[in-house]
Motif scaffolding. Structure first.
Motif, PDB file in Angstrom:
ATOM      1  N   GLY A 185       0.764  -1.250   0.000  1.00 45.94           N
ATOM      2  CA  GLY A 185       0.000   0.000   0.000  1.00 45.94           C
ATOM      3  C   GLY A 185       0.785   1.284   0.000  1.00 45.94           C
ATOM      4  O   GLY A 185       0.207   2.373  -0.158  1.00 45.94           O
ATOM      5  N   THR A 186       2.080   1.235   0.152  1.00 50.96           N
ATOM      6  CA  THR A 186       2.884   2.455   0.118  1.00 50.96           C
ATOM      7  C   THR A 186       3.141   2.868  -1.325  1.00 50.96           C
ATOM      8  O   THR A 186       3.477   2.022  -2.167  1.00 50.96           O
ATOM      9  N   SER A 187       2.997   4.145  -1.617  1.00 53.97           N
ATOM     10  CA  SER A 187       3.182   4.604  -2.992  1.00 53.97           C
ATOM     11  C   SER A 187       4.663   4.704  -3.331  1.00 53.97           C
ATOM     12  O   SER A 187       5.508   4.935  -2.466  1.00 53.97           O
ATOM     13  N   LEU A 188       4.966   4.523  -4.598  1.00 51.98           N
ATOM     14  CA  LEU A 188       6.344   4.623  -5.063  1.00 51.98           C
ATOM     15  C   LEU A 188       6.881   6.038  -4.870  1.00 51.98           C
ATOM     16  O   LEU A 188       8.072   6.226  -4.571  1.00 51.98           O
ATOM     17  N   SER A 189       6.036   7.040  -4.994  1.00 54.31           N
ATOM     18  CA  SER A 189       6.490   8.430  -4.802  1.00 54.31           C
ATOM     19  C   SER A 189       6.942   8.667  -3.364  1.00 54.31           C
ATOM     20  O   SER A 189       7.932   9.379  -3.124  1.00 54.31           O
ATOM     21  N   ASP A 190       6.256   8.058  -2.368  1.00 56.15           N
ATOM     22  CA  ASP A 190       6.682   8.186  -0.969  1.00 56.15           C
ATOM     23  C   ASP A 190       8.037   7.527  -0.762  1.00 56.15           C
ATOM     24  O   ASP A 190       8.895   8.054  -0.026  1.00 56.15           O
ATOM     25  N   VAL A 191       8.236   6.372  -1.396  1.00 55.32           N
ATOM     26  CA  VAL A 191       9.526   5.693  -1.292  1.00 55.32           C
ATOM     27  C   VAL A 191      10.629   6.553  -1.905  1.00 55.32           C
ATOM     28  O   VAL A 191      11.722   6.687  -1.329  1.00 55.32           O
ATOM     29  N   GLU A 192      10.349   7.164  -3.042  1.00 57.17           N
ATOM     30  CA  GLU A 192      11.342   8.020  -3.699  1.00 57.17           C
ATOM     31  C   GLU A 192      11.690   9.225  -2.830  1.00 57.17           C
ATOM     32  O   GLU A 192      12.860   9.630  -2.736  1.00 57.17           O
ATOM     33  N   LYS A 193      10.698   9.822  -2.146  1.00 57.99           N
ATOM     34  CA  LYS A 193      10.964  10.960  -1.248  1.00 57.99           C
ATOM     35  C   LYS A 193      11.860  10.532  -0.099  1.00 57.99           C
ATOM     36  O   LYS A 193      12.798  11.255   0.276  1.00 57.99           O
ATOM     37  N   SER A 194      11.607   9.366   0.463  1.00 56.13           N
ATOM     38  CA  SER A 194      12.436   8.863   1.567  1.00 56.13           C
ATOM     39  C   SER A 194      13.863   8.606   1.100  1.00 56.13           C
ATOM     40  O   SER A 194      14.827   8.924   1.811  1.00 56.13           O
ATOM     41  N   ILE A 195      14.014   8.026  -0.095  1.00 54.65           N
ATOM     42  CA  ILE A 195      15.359   7.782  -0.635  1.00 54.65           C
ATOM     43  C   ILE A 195      16.095   9.095  -0.847  1.00 54.65           C
ATOM     44  O   ILE A 195      17.301   9.210  -0.548  1.00 54.65           O
ATOM     45  N   THR A 196      15.399  10.121  -1.336  1.00 59.94           N
ATOM     46  CA  THR A 196      16.027  11.432  -1.549  1.00 59.94           C
ATOM     47  C   THR A 196      16.527  12.010  -0.235  1.00 59.94           C
ATOM     48  O   THR A 196      17.651  12.559  -0.156  1.00 59.94           O
ATOM     49  N   GLU A 197      15.728  11.915   0.844  1.00 60.05           N
ATOM     50  CA  GLU A 197      16.139  12.422   2.150  1.00 60.05           C
ATOM     51  C   GLU A 197      17.346  11.658   2.680  1.00 60.05           C
ATOM     52  O   GLU A 197      18.289  12.245   3.241  1.00 60.05           O
ATOM     53  N   LEU A 198      17.368  10.345   2.505  1.00 61.53           N
ATOM     54  CA  LEU A 198      18.494   9.531   2.978  1.00 61.53           C
ATOM     55  C   LEU A 198      19.758   9.812   2.183  1.00 61.53           C
ATOM     56  O   LEU A 198      20.871   9.795   2.740  1.00 61.53           O
ATOM     57  N   CYS A 199      19.621  10.079   0.892  1.00 70.22           N
ATOM     58  CA  CYS A 199      20.786  10.371   0.059  1.00 70.22           C
ATOM     59  C   CYS A 199      21.451  11.691   0.451  1.00 70.22           C
ATOM     60  O   CYS A 199      22.648  11.888   0.210  1.00 70.22           O
ATOM     61  N   LYS A 200      20.682  12.614   1.036  1.00 70.54           N
ATOM     62  CA  LYS A 200      21.261  13.883   1.491  1.00 70.54           C
ATOM     63  C   LYS A 200      22.292  13.633   2.591  1.00 70.54           C
ATOM     64  O   LYS A 200      23.249  14.410   2.743  1.00 70.54           O
ATOM     65  N   ILE A 201      22.060  12.561   3.360  1.00 65.84           N
ATOM     66  CA  ILE A 201      23.045  12.184   4.392  1.00 65.84           C
ATOM     67  C   ILE A 201      24.198  11.434   3.709  1.00 65.84           C
ATOM     68  O   ILE A 201      25.339  11.877   3.741  1.00 65.84           O
ATOM     69  N   HIS A 202      23.855  10.301   3.074  1.00 66.06           N
ATOM     70  CA  HIS A 202      24.832   9.519   2.300  1.00 66.06           C
ATOM     71  C   HIS A 202      24.075   8.382   1.636  1.00 66.06           C
ATOM     72  O   HIS A 202      23.183   7.791   2.236  1.00 66.06           O
ATOM     73  N   PRO A 203      24.444   8.020   0.394  1.00 69.96           N
ATOM     74  CA  PRO A 203      23.748   6.913  -0.289  1.00 69.96           C
ATOM     75  C   PRO A 203      23.780   5.608   0.487  1.00 69.96           C
ATOM     76  O   PRO A 203      22.872   4.775   0.319  1.00 69.96           O
TER      77      PRO A 203
END
Length: 529
Positions: free
Chosen positions: A452-470
């Motif tokens: 049930g989680t949308s792919l766009s929400d997953v992409e936003k979370s990945i973007t936030e985590l990448c700001k720290i480090h991939p």
């Protein structure tokens, strides 16, 4: 050879100008005997006309007086075309007829073949003589046609036409379903990838929706989607046609074999629509775009005044017909239904193409509804899969989420799987960028999205985590950020609702005070809700 104008000159010079027969022959350059024969013939017929007294039809005599000169070639015997030669030619023609009855239409002899056969047998004859004999032996009475008068809303004709278009950079052969009303010549067409029953039914459903009613009678030729088989001289309709007829309530009629003139409106319409639409443009990004363009062309044709209908357009004629059309029911569900067994690859096969279903259904029987552009799969009345329909043969359409249970047991199969290759480009990029050699985590992420989680929400979370480090991009952290974002959204929604409730209550109190102190007219209008 003397012509009618020369005959007129002979008679005028002799009777009106008083010239002698010798002088007329010299001036016109014809034989004196010819001049005398036409003068004598004229006098003879005039005399018969004057003395007929009703015994002879005067119209026949008048016709003989004024008709063109005739020449008798006599009964000269044919020097080369003997009865034996005619018999040989007739034998070849009889063999041709026998082949036609046996269905060997493409193996009959042409005139040139018969001529060459005679020459090989040392028969001295010209090709033109053979051609003349063949035509005289095959001479048949020409067919007469009956001009029909049509009642508004009664008859509509249907046919298929082939169109070659470039769709998405690929040249394809498409099938154009075309309808034409007999009364007003209203035209409608729609493109499909195949001439299948579901396409045939969908074309009718779309056409009836377009005109806002159902014609009383539909006319077809002997197409496979309409005629199941021939029973003697009768034609048995297909189940698909019967379903349409029962649902919409129209009658149907079939043309005779190789008698396209019996539905001449649509025969010509297929050619007109195809030429008017695709002679000018034949390249489109998608089939939907091509169909929108085709509908625009049909609307343009239908709005054009028609000389054969006193300047009325087909659209105006349709307005007259609508009162006589059958009532339009809800749009027909134009799907072909089959039952298919799920194979070991967790796919079902439809028209030689494979489509995936959830992997826990291997070996089970599922119901498949086949539409012109998609297929839907059902198991125990629940929809389990939907795919865009494939148009080729031996193609595969796989959805990654259908194989998660199997991949949990065999994670090493993920990287080289066709399901991953056909997945959304964003999914593939996430795997290749952050989950190489971490297949189990990736499968867990795909399960999270499936739940049930949308792919766009997953992409936003990945973007936030990448700001720290991939390297911080893990499934657990993605889940945590998505959950936190949902909590924040819920809190904001609660706060917003409380604030709105307070605002509404305050407005109600102000209205009560205004009414109590009679101060409604003192407050600015925009301040009072």
């Amino acid at each position: 050879m003397i012509k009618l104008i020369q005959k007129q000159n002979i008679l005028i010079m002799y009777y009106r100008e008083g010239k002698s027969q010798r002088e007329i022959a010299r001036l016109l350059g014809v034989d004196r005997k010819t001049v005398r024969r036409y003068i004598n013939k004229y006098e003879e017929k005039r005399k018969e006309l004057e003395q007929s007294s009703g015994l002879v039809d005067p119209r026949e005599l008048i016709q003989e007086i004024v008709e063109n000169p005739k020449y008798s070639v006599g009964n000269r015997p044919k020097r080369k075309v003997t009865e034996d030669i005619q018999s040989l030619i007739k034998k070849h023609l009889d063999e041709n007829e026998q082949k036609r009855r046996n269905g060997q239409h493409k193996q009959v002899k042409k005139i040139i073949d018969i001529y060459e056969s005679l020459v090989e047998d040392n028969i001295d004859i010209s090709y033109s003589s053979v051609k003349r004999i063949v035509r005289s032996l095959e001479q048949k009475a020409k067919e007469a046609f009956i001009k029909e008068s049509y009642i508004p809303g009664d008859v509509c004709e249907f046919d298929w036409g082939e169109v070659k278009l470039t769709i998405g950079g690929k040249l394809q052969i498409l099938q154009m379903a075309a309808f034409t009303s007999a009364y007003g010549n209203y035209r409608y067409a729609y493109l499909f990838t195949k001439q299948k029953t579901e396409c045939f039914q969908e074309a009718h459903a779309r056409f009836f929706q377009e005109v806002g009613g159902v014609y009383q009678t539909l006319v077809y030729d002997n197409m496979k989607v309409a005629v199941k088989r021939f029973v003697g001289t009768e034609k048995e309709p297909t189940e698909g046609l019967l379903q349409l007829s029962i649902y919409y309530g129209f009658r149907y009629r079939f043309c005779n074999v190789r008698r396209g003139n019996e539905k001449g409106h649509v025969e010509r319409s297929v050619d007109v629509i195809r030429r008017k639409a695709f002679a000018f443009r034949d390249t489109f990004e998608s089939l939907d775009e091509a169909n929108r363009y085709l509908l625009k062309i049909c609307n343009k044709l239908n709005a054009k005044p028609q000389d054969t209908r006193d300047g009325q357009s087909a659209l105006a004629c349709l307005e007259q017909e609508r009162a006589n059309l059958l009532t339009l029911p809800p749009m027909f569900d134009s799907a072909r239904v089959v039952n298919a067994r799920v194979d070991k690859y967790a796919t079902i096969v439809v028209d030689q193409n494979h489509y995936s279903v959830p992997d826990h259904l291997v070996g089970e029987l599922v119901m498949v509804k086949i539409y012109s552009s998609r297929i839907c799969c059902f198991y125990k009345d629940a929809k389990i899969a939907e795919h865009a329909r494939l148009t080729g043969c031996h193609e595969w359409r796989l959805e990654l989420s259908h194989y998660l249970e199997t991949l949990k047991k065999k994670p090493g199969a993920l990287a080289g799987s066709m399901a991953l290759q056909q997945a959304d480009q964003k999914i593939k990029q996430i795997f290749e960028t952050y989950y190489t050699k971490k297949e189990k985590e990736f499968i867990e992420l795909m399960q999270y999205i499936k739940d049930g989680t949308s792919l766009s929400d997953v992409e936003k979370s990945i973007t936030e985590l990448c700001k720290i480090h991939p390297s911080h991009v893990t499934t657990d952290k993605i889940k945590a950020l998505c959950a936190k974002r949902r909590e924040n959204i819920s809190e904001i929604a609660i706060i917003s609702q409380v604030a709105q409730d307070i605002t509404d209550q305050a407005i109600q109190h102000l209205k009560m005070y205004d009414k109590l102190f009679n101060t409604q007219n003192l407050a600015p209008k925009e301040a009072i809700a």
